[in-house]
Design a protein around this motif. Structure first.
Motif, PDB file in Angstrom:
ATOM      1  N   LYS A 196       0.774  -1.194  -0.058  1.00  0.00           N
ATOM      2  CA  LYS A 196       0.046  -0.061   0.002  1.00  0.00           C
ATOM      3  C   LYS A 196       0.852   1.321  -0.025  1.00  0.00           C
ATOM      4  CE  LYS A 196      -0.563   0.008   5.162  1.00  0.00           C
ATOM      5  NZ  LYS A 196       0.014   1.373   5.330  1.00  0.00           N
ATOM      6  N   ASP A 197       2.129   1.175   0.511  1.00  0.00           N
ATOM      7  CA  ASP A 197       3.106   2.138   0.519  1.00  0.00           C
ATOM      8  C   ASP A 197       3.742   2.444  -0.772  1.00  0.00           C
ATOM      9  OD1 ASP A 197       2.210   3.037   3.080  1.00  0.00           O
ATOM     10  OD2 ASP A 197       3.386   1.618   4.047  1.00  0.00           O
ATOM     11  N   SER A 198       3.440   1.664  -1.644  1.00  0.00           N
ATOM     12  CA  SER A 198       4.502   1.827  -3.054  1.00  0.00           C
ATOM     13  C   SER A 198       3.932   3.046  -3.737  1.00  0.00           C
ATOM     14  CB  SER A 198       4.368   0.489  -3.726  1.00  0.00           C
ATOM     15  OG  SER A 198       4.770  -0.578  -3.050  1.00  0.00           O
ATOM     16  N   LYS A 199       4.852   3.532  -4.461  1.00  0.00           N
ATOM     17  CA  LYS A 199       4.289   4.884  -5.210  1.00  0.00           C
ATOM     18  C   LYS A 199       3.696   4.378  -6.370  1.00  0.00           C
ATOM     19  CE  LYS A 199       5.932   8.008  -2.681  1.00  0.00           C
ATOM     20  NZ  LYS A 199       4.924   9.056  -1.972  1.00  0.00           N
ATOM     21  N   TYR A 200       4.161   3.175  -7.128  1.00  0.00           N
ATOM     22  CA  TYR A 200       3.304   2.989  -8.045  1.00  0.00           C
ATOM     23  C   TYR A 200       3.340   1.326  -8.434  1.00  0.00           C
ATOM     24  CZ  TYR A 200       7.841   4.161  -9.974  1.00  0.00           C
ATOM     25  OH  TYR A 200       9.111   4.364 -10.383  1.00  0.00           O
ATOM     26  N   THR A 201       2.737   0.903  -9.133  1.00  0.00           N
ATOM     27  CA  THR A 201       3.044  -0.675  -9.562  1.00  0.00           C
ATOM     28  C   THR A 201       3.694  -0.605 -11.078  1.00  0.00           C
ATOM     29  OG1 THR A 201       1.004  -0.686 -10.973  1.00  0.00           O
ATOM     30  CG2 THR A 201       0.740  -1.235  -8.750  1.00  0.00           C
ATOM     31  N   SER A 202       4.022  -1.678 -11.356  1.00  0.00           N
ATOM     32  CA  SER A 202       4.552  -1.874 -12.751  1.00  0.00           C
ATOM     33  C   SER A 202       3.306  -1.895 -13.711  1.00  0.00           C
ATOM     34  CB  SER A 202       5.282  -3.166 -12.986  1.00  0.00           C
ATOM     35  OG  SER A 202       6.234  -3.287 -12.219  1.00  0.00           O
ATOM     36  N   THR A 203       3.777  -1.607 -15.169  1.00  0.00           N
ATOM     37  CA  THR A 203       2.606  -1.634 -16.175  1.00  0.00           C
ATOM     38  C   THR A 203       1.661  -2.888 -16.184  1.00  0.00           C
ATOM     39  OG1 THR A 203       3.856  -0.303 -17.444  1.00  0.00           O
ATOM     40  CG2 THR A 203       2.262  -1.312 -18.545  1.00  0.00           C
ATOM     41  N   ILE A 204       0.612  -2.940 -16.151  1.00  0.00           N
ATOM     42  CA  ILE A 204      -0.260  -4.050 -16.022  1.00  0.00           C
ATOM     43  C   ILE A 204      -0.618  -4.403 -17.554  1.00  0.00           C
ATOM     44  CG2 ILE A 204      -1.411  -3.874 -14.005  1.00  0.00           C
ATOM     45  CD1 ILE A 204      -4.017  -2.595 -15.293  1.00  0.00           C
ATOM     46  N   SER A 205      -0.779  -5.668 -17.917  1.00  0.00           N
ATOM     47  CA  SER A 205      -0.907  -5.957 -19.450  1.00  0.00           C
ATOM     48  C   SER A 205      -1.994  -6.823 -19.532  1.00  0.00           C
ATOM     49  CB  SER A 205       0.312  -6.524 -20.067  1.00  0.00           C
ATOM     50  OG  SER A 205       0.704  -7.804 -19.557  1.00  0.00           O
ATOM     51  N   ALA A 206      -2.308  -7.356 -20.852  1.00  0.00           N
ATOM     52  CA  ALA A 206      -3.317  -8.241 -21.078  1.00  0.00           C
ATOM     53  C   ALA A 206      -3.166  -9.476 -20.627  1.00  0.00           C
ATOM     54  CB  ALA A 206      -3.754  -8.048 -22.513  1.00  0.00           C
ATOM     55  N   ARG A 207      -1.868  -9.861 -20.371  1.00  0.00           N
ATOM     56  CA  ARG A 207      -1.346 -11.303 -19.703  1.00  0.00           C
ATOM     57  C   ARG A 207      -1.723 -11.134 -18.288  1.00  0.00           C
ATOM     58  NH1 ARG A 207       2.513 -12.081 -16.938  1.00  0.00           N
ATOM     59  NH2 ARG A 207       2.758 -14.377 -17.587  1.00  0.00           N
ATOM     60  N   TYR A 208      -1.957 -10.370 -17.738  1.00  0.00           N
ATOM     61  CA  TYR A 208      -2.169 -10.058 -16.188  1.00  0.00           C
ATOM     62  C   TYR A 208      -2.914 -11.275 -15.564  1.00  0.00           C
ATOM     63  CZ  TYR A 208      -2.431  -8.660 -11.260  1.00  0.00           C
ATOM     64  OH  TYR A 208      -2.161  -8.714 -10.061  1.00  0.00           O
ATOM     65  N   TYR A 209      -3.948 -11.725 -16.466  1.00  0.00           N
ATOM     66  CA  TYR A 209      -4.805 -12.921 -15.841  1.00  0.00           C
ATOM     67  C   TYR A 209      -4.300 -14.240 -15.702  1.00  0.00           C
ATOM     68  CZ  TYR A 209      -5.000 -14.957 -20.434  1.00  0.00           C
ATOM     69  OH  TYR A 209      -4.776 -15.593 -21.436  1.00  0.00           O
ATOM     70  N   LYS A 210      -2.942 -14.312 -16.234  1.00  0.00           N
ATOM     71  CA  LYS A 210      -2.184 -15.589 -16.476  1.00  0.00           C
ATOM     72  C   LYS A 210      -1.869 -15.868 -15.056  1.00  0.00           C
ATOM     73  CE  LYS A 210      -1.222 -15.729 -21.212  1.00  0.00           C
ATOM     74  NZ  LYS A 210      -0.338 -15.881 -22.077  1.00  0.00           N
ATOM     75  N   ASP A 211      -0.938 -15.048 -14.455  1.00  0.00           N
ATOM     76  CA  ASP A 211      -0.126 -15.164 -13.246  1.00  0.00           C
ATOM     77  C   ASP A 211       0.102 -13.963 -12.527  1.00  0.00           C
ATOM     78  OD1 ASP A 211       1.971 -13.847 -14.392  1.00  0.00           O
ATOM     79  OD2 ASP A 211       2.884 -15.695 -14.926  1.00  0.00           O
ATOM     80  N   GLY A 212      -0.402 -12.892 -13.058  1.00  0.00           N
ATOM     81  CA  GLY A 212      -0.225 -11.603 -11.923  1.00  0.00           C
ATOM     82  C   GLY A 212       1.154 -11.247 -11.673  1.00  0.00           C
ATOM     83  N   SER A 213       2.240 -11.645 -12.459  1.00  0.00           N
ATOM     84  CA  SER A 213       3.393 -11.452 -12.164  1.00  0.00           C
ATOM     85  C   SER A 213       3.747  -9.851 -12.213  1.00  0.00           C
ATOM     86  CB  SER A 213       4.396 -12.224 -12.939  1.00  0.00           C
ATOM     87  OG  SER A 213       4.313 -11.677 -14.517  1.00  0.00           O
TER      88      SER A 213
END
Length: 281
Positions: A196-213
């Protein structure tokens, strides 16, 4: 204006006659592709509009040529700028200029600079129909945004999340094993973990559903979890009144492919202001 979505695979499956019917019947069309503009199709040998035939971008240019909109906006992955040593973007800009549009230098904008806790960089290309511009027109200025230090990942996290979003022991072990393997090879590939304290996440992509990496969320005393579809929606700037009527897997694909709303809104406002200066609206 009626807008329809045509998936990339759908465009390729259409005959030229079917494309003509679609492009001529509607005032506005958006083309969605898992690989925007299909970079591998755009080669240095493509010199102009007719030479681009057979590429997804040709259909984009074809719509612009047929409809002659007062302005347009295109969004793509930032890698477009350097693809094929810069030749691809040169071809695209050359074709848009051939269609007699003023196309200012494309800019790479980051969602994080527009109030969204996601490190999502995308190239934006805008164009203005010279038929409506005076002979001497001023330069268009892209919005630049700004970093708000108060923005953090916690802003988009749901308060209560079901256990089904926690990844399994097998998947978590696999993520860690791949991370160790990549580290041994000297690169930084592998899963990304945030809280919750991270400034931002990495870029989410269309493959996120596979494993959330791309973006896993830390949990105390148990395995990390995937983002929920609602959290992915928030990472793209959608408000909570946006209805998500599809399955989780399809939601992840769609939000991963989506544009970031605040970025597009900012660019659109700048475009409207620019058009307004010349009473084009």
């Amino acid at each position: 204006m009626l807008i329809i979505n045509i998936p990339c695979c759908g465009i390729k499956a259409l005959t030229e006659e079917e494309k003509d019917a679609i492009f001529n019947d509607f005032d506005g069309i958006t083309i969605q592709s898992d690989e925007p503009m299909n970079l591998t199709e755009m080669k240095a040998y493509v010199k102009g509009f007719e030479d681009a035939r057979g590429t997804l971008f040709f259909d984009v240019a074809r719509i612009i040529r047929a409809k002659r909109p007062k302005a347009f906006m295109l969004e793509n992955v930032k890698q477009l700028k350097g693809h094929d040593k810069g030749n691809t973007i040169k071809v695209i800009l050359s074709i848009l200029n051939e269609l007699d549009y003023y196309v200012p230098d494309p800019q790479i904008l980051n969602a994080y600079h527009f109030g969204i806790p996601q490190n999502r960089e995308r190239i934006i290309i805008v164009g203005f129909n010279k038929d409506y511009l005076p002979k001497k027109f001023k330069d268009f200025k892209y919005p630049v945004g700004k970093i708000d230090k108060k923005v953090c990942v916690g802003d988009i996290l749901e308060k209560e999340v079901g256990e089904r979003f926690t990844i399994s022991d097998k998947l978590w072990e696999g993520h860690q094993a791949r991370k160790r393997m990549h580290k041994k090879k000297g690169n930084g590939f592998g899963f990304c973990l945030f809280n919750k304290d991270s400034k931002y996440t990495s870029t989410i992509s269309a493959r996120y559903y596979k494993d959330g990496s791309e973006a896993l969320i830390e949990q105390v005393g148990k395995n990390p979890r995937m983002l929920t579809p609602r959290e992915c929606a928030r990472l793209q700037g959608f408000t909570d009144d946006f209805i998500i009527p599809v399955s989780n897997a399809r939601s992840y694909k769609q939000f991963g492919n989506s544009v970031c709303i605040p970025v597009i809104e900012a660019v659109a406002k700048a475009m409207l202001d620019y058009l307004g200066e010349y009473n084009i609206l």
